[in-house]
Motif scaffolding. Sequence first.
Motif, PDB file in Angstrom:
ATOM      1  N   VAL A  72      49.595  79.310  15.625  1.00 13.77           N
ATOM      2  CA  VAL A  72      49.142  77.974  15.238  1.00 13.77           C
ATOM      3  C   VAL A  72      49.641  77.034  16.333  1.00 13.77           C
ATOM      4  CG1 VAL A  72      49.338  76.102  13.563  1.00 13.77           C
ATOM      5  CG2 VAL A  72      49.205  78.476  12.772  1.00 13.77           C
ATOM      6  N   VAL A  73      48.713  76.341  16.969  1.00 14.84           N
ATOM      7  CA  VAL A  73      49.057  75.380  18.022  1.00 14.84           C
ATOM      8  C   VAL A  73      48.751  73.995  17.478  1.00 14.84           C
ATOM      9  CG1 VAL A  73      48.596  74.613  20.384  1.00 14.84           C
ATOM     10  CG2 VAL A  73      48.465  77.056  19.812  1.00 14.84           C
ATOM     11  N   TYR A  74      49.758  73.125  17.494  1.00 12.74           N
ATOM     12  CA  TYR A  74      49.569  71.774  16.969  1.00 12.74           C
ATOM     13  C   TYR A  74      49.976  70.752  18.011  1.00 12.74           C
ATOM     14  CZ  TYR A  74      54.533  72.520  15.852  1.00 12.74           C
ATOM     15  OH  TYR A  74      55.873  72.819  15.920  1.00 12.74           O
ATOM     16  N   LYS A  75      49.271  69.611  17.992  1.00 12.39           N
ATOM     17  CA  LYS A  75      49.494  68.567  18.995  1.00 12.39           C
ATOM     18  C   LYS A  75      49.613  67.208  18.332  1.00 12.39           C
ATOM     19  CE  LYS A  75      46.821  71.014  22.470  1.00 12.39           C
ATOM     20  NZ  LYS A  75      45.692  70.976  23.377  1.00 12.39           N
ATOM     21  N   LYS A  76      50.506  66.409  18.881  1.00 11.34           N
ATOM     22  CA  LYS A  76      50.610  65.001  18.509  1.00 11.34           C
ATOM     23  C   LYS A  76      50.906  64.242  19.792  1.00 11.34           C
ATOM     24  CE  LYS A  76      52.652  61.637  15.474  1.00 11.34           C
ATOM     25  NZ  LYS A  76      53.663  61.335  14.473  1.00 11.34           N
ATOM     26  N   GLY A  77      49.927  63.495  20.227  1.00  9.16           N
ATOM     27  CA  GLY A  77      50.068  62.819  21.512  1.00  9.16           C
ATOM     28  C   GLY A  77      50.160  63.849  22.626  1.00  9.16           C
ATOM     29  N   ALA A  78      51.166  63.704  23.485  1.00  9.44           N
ATOM     30  CA  ALA A  78      51.354  64.633  24.601  1.00  9.44           C
ATOM     31  C   ALA A  78      52.183  65.852  24.210  1.00  9.44           C
ATOM     32  CB  ALA A  78      52.028  63.903  25.756  1.00  9.44           C
ATOM     33  N   GLU A  79      52.753  65.862  23.009  1.00 13.47           N
ATOM     34  CA  GLU A  79      53.601  66.970  22.573  1.00 13.47           C
ATOM     35  C   GLU A  79      52.769  68.092  21.954  1.00 13.47           C
ATOM     36  OE1 GLU A  79      56.935  65.819  20.115  1.00 13.47           O
ATOM     37  OE2 GLU A  79      56.873  63.812  20.978  1.00 13.47           O
ATOM     38  N   THR A  80      53.122  69.325  22.306  1.00 18.29           N
ATOM     39  CA  THR A  80      52.453  70.505  21.760  1.00 18.29           C
ATOM     40  C   THR A  80      53.509  71.440  21.185  1.00 18.29           C
ATOM     41  OG1 THR A  80      50.670  70.366  23.382  1.00 18.29           O
ATOM     42  CG2 THR A  80      50.977  72.484  22.306  1.00 18.29           C
ATOM     43  N   GLY A  81      53.227  71.981  20.018  1.00 22.14           N
ATOM     44  CA  GLY A  81      54.108  72.954  19.392  1.00 22.14           C
ATOM     45  C   GLY A  81      53.330  74.209  19.040  1.00 22.14           C
ATOM     46  N   VAL A  82      54.047  75.330  18.960  1.00 24.55           N
ATOM     47  CA  VAL A  82      53.425  76.605  18.633  1.00 24.55           C
ATOM     48  C   VAL A  82      54.318  77.351  17.665  1.00 24.55           C
ATOM     49  CG1 VAL A  82      52.541  78.804  19.529  1.00 24.55           C
ATOM     50  CG2 VAL A  82      52.435  76.760  20.947  1.00 24.55           C
ATOM     51  N   ILE A  83      53.716  77.939  16.644  1.00 23.84           N
ATOM     52  CA  ILE A  83      54.431  78.832  15.738  1.00 23.84           C
ATOM     53  C   ILE A  83      53.586  80.086  15.543  1.00 23.84           C
ATOM     54  CG2 ILE A  83      55.721  77.037  14.505  1.00 23.84           C
ATOM     55  CD1 ILE A  83      53.643  77.233  12.267  1.00 23.84           C
ATOM     56  N   VAL A  84      54.237  81.139  15.092  1.00 23.04           N
ATOM     57  CA  VAL A  84      53.560  82.386  14.764  1.00 23.04           C
ATOM     58  C   VAL A  84      53.497  82.484  13.254  1.00 23.04           C
ATOM     59  CG1 VAL A  84      53.676  84.901  14.893  1.00 23.04           C
ATOM     60  CG2 VAL A  84      54.401  83.527  16.842  1.00 23.04           C
ATOM     61  N   ILE A  85      52.330  82.882  12.738  1.00 22.41           N
ATOM     62  CA  ILE A  85      52.194  83.063  11.300  1.00 22.41           C
ATOM     63  C   ILE A  85      51.668  84.461  10.987  1.00 22.41           C
ATOM     64  CG2 ILE A  85      51.838  80.617  10.779  1.00 22.41           C
ATOM     65  CD1 ILE A  85      48.788  81.355  10.434  1.00 22.41           C
ATOM     66  N   GLY A  86      51.985  84.919   9.794  1.00 20.84           N
ATOM     67  CA  GLY A  86      51.392  86.140   9.266  1.00 20.84           C
ATOM     68  C   GLY A  86      50.124  85.776   8.512  1.00 20.84           C
ATOM     69  N   LYS A  87      49.600  86.740   7.764  1.00 24.06           N
ATOM     70  CA  LYS A  87      48.361  86.467   7.031  1.00 24.06           C
ATOM     71  C   LYS A  87      48.616  85.515   5.869  1.00 24.06           C
ATOM     72  CE  LYS A  87      48.831  90.636   4.340  1.00 24.06           C
ATOM     73  NZ  LYS A  87      48.260  91.881   3.901  1.00 24.06           N
ATOM     74  N   GLY A  88      47.553  84.872   5.407  1.00 22.89           N
ATOM     75  CA  GLY A  88      47.696  83.920   4.317  1.00 22.89           C
ATOM     76  C   GLY A  88      46.419  83.151   4.072  1.00 22.89           C
ATOM     77  N   TYR A  89      46.594  81.901   3.630  1.00 33.60           N
ATOM     78  CA  TYR A  89      45.473  81.039   3.274  1.00 33.60           C
ATOM     79  C   TYR A  89      45.716  79.635   3.799  1.00 33.60           C
ATOM     80  CZ  TYR A  89      44.618  84.841   0.052  1.00 33.60           C
ATOM     81  OH  TYR A  89      44.393  86.081  -0.475  1.00 33.60           O
ATOM     82  N   ALA A  90      44.622  78.926   4.078  1.00 32.92           N
ATOM     83  CA  ALA A  90      44.698  77.528   4.504  1.00 32.92           C
ATOM     84  C   ALA A  90      43.861  76.684   3.563  1.00 32.92           C
ATOM     85  CB  ALA A  90      44.177  77.368   5.926  1.00 32.92           C
ATOM     86  N   GLU A  91      44.431  75.543   3.171  1.00 32.42           N
ATOM     87  CA  GLU A  91      43.682  74.539   2.415  1.00 32.42           C
ATOM     88  C   GLU A  91      43.638  73.288   3.280  1.00 32.42           C
ATOM     89  OE1 GLU A  91      43.657  72.113  -1.811  1.00 32.42           O
ATOM     90  OE2 GLU A  91      45.482  73.141  -1.190  1.00 32.42           O
ATOM     91  N   VAL A  92      42.451  72.946   3.726  1.00 30.74           N
ATOM     92  CA  VAL A  92      42.247  71.822   4.641  1.00 30.74           C
ATOM     93  C   VAL A  92      41.608  70.675   3.877  1.00 30.74           C
ATOM     94  CG1 VAL A  92      41.031  71.046   6.719  1.00 30.74           C
ATOM     95  CG2 VAL A  92      41.973  73.361   6.620  1.00 30.74           C
TER      96      VAL A  92
END
Length: 134
Positions: free
Chosen positions: A51-71
């Motif tokens: 999962v790659v997430y950004k806010k402004g110029a900052e970028t973060g990355v995490i690793v996830i296993g299987k699951g579900y997303a509610e958007v």
Amino acid sequence: MADTLLLEVVTPTRRLLSTEVGEFTAPGAFGEFGVLPGHTGFVTVLKPGEVVYKKGAETGVIVIGKGYAEVSADKTILLVDSGEFGHEINLPSAKAAFAKAEEALKTLSTEDADYQSTIDAYELAQARIRVKER
């Protein structure tokens, strides 16, 4: 329309992440998807990956296993069986898990009961290695 949305990543043992982001991408069961603030709501299955997430110029990355997303338009919750930041990953362990899964896949057919769980382990180990080696 707001310029951020809340991204929460929750595992069975902890809330891994809860932060406002400008955008993010996640590994969906049918391919990677991206979400911006104001996105149309949906629910989907997640596969192991980054999962790659950004806010402004900052970028973060995490690793996830299987699951579900509610958007929804202003909030996304990822409910996953595991998750970790790069600094939490043990690289030798991730490489060993990758090698074990890769070896198992050489002998499994798609009809084997262990096939999907081995694919999941392979993809998770691969993502863990990529994130740790960044």
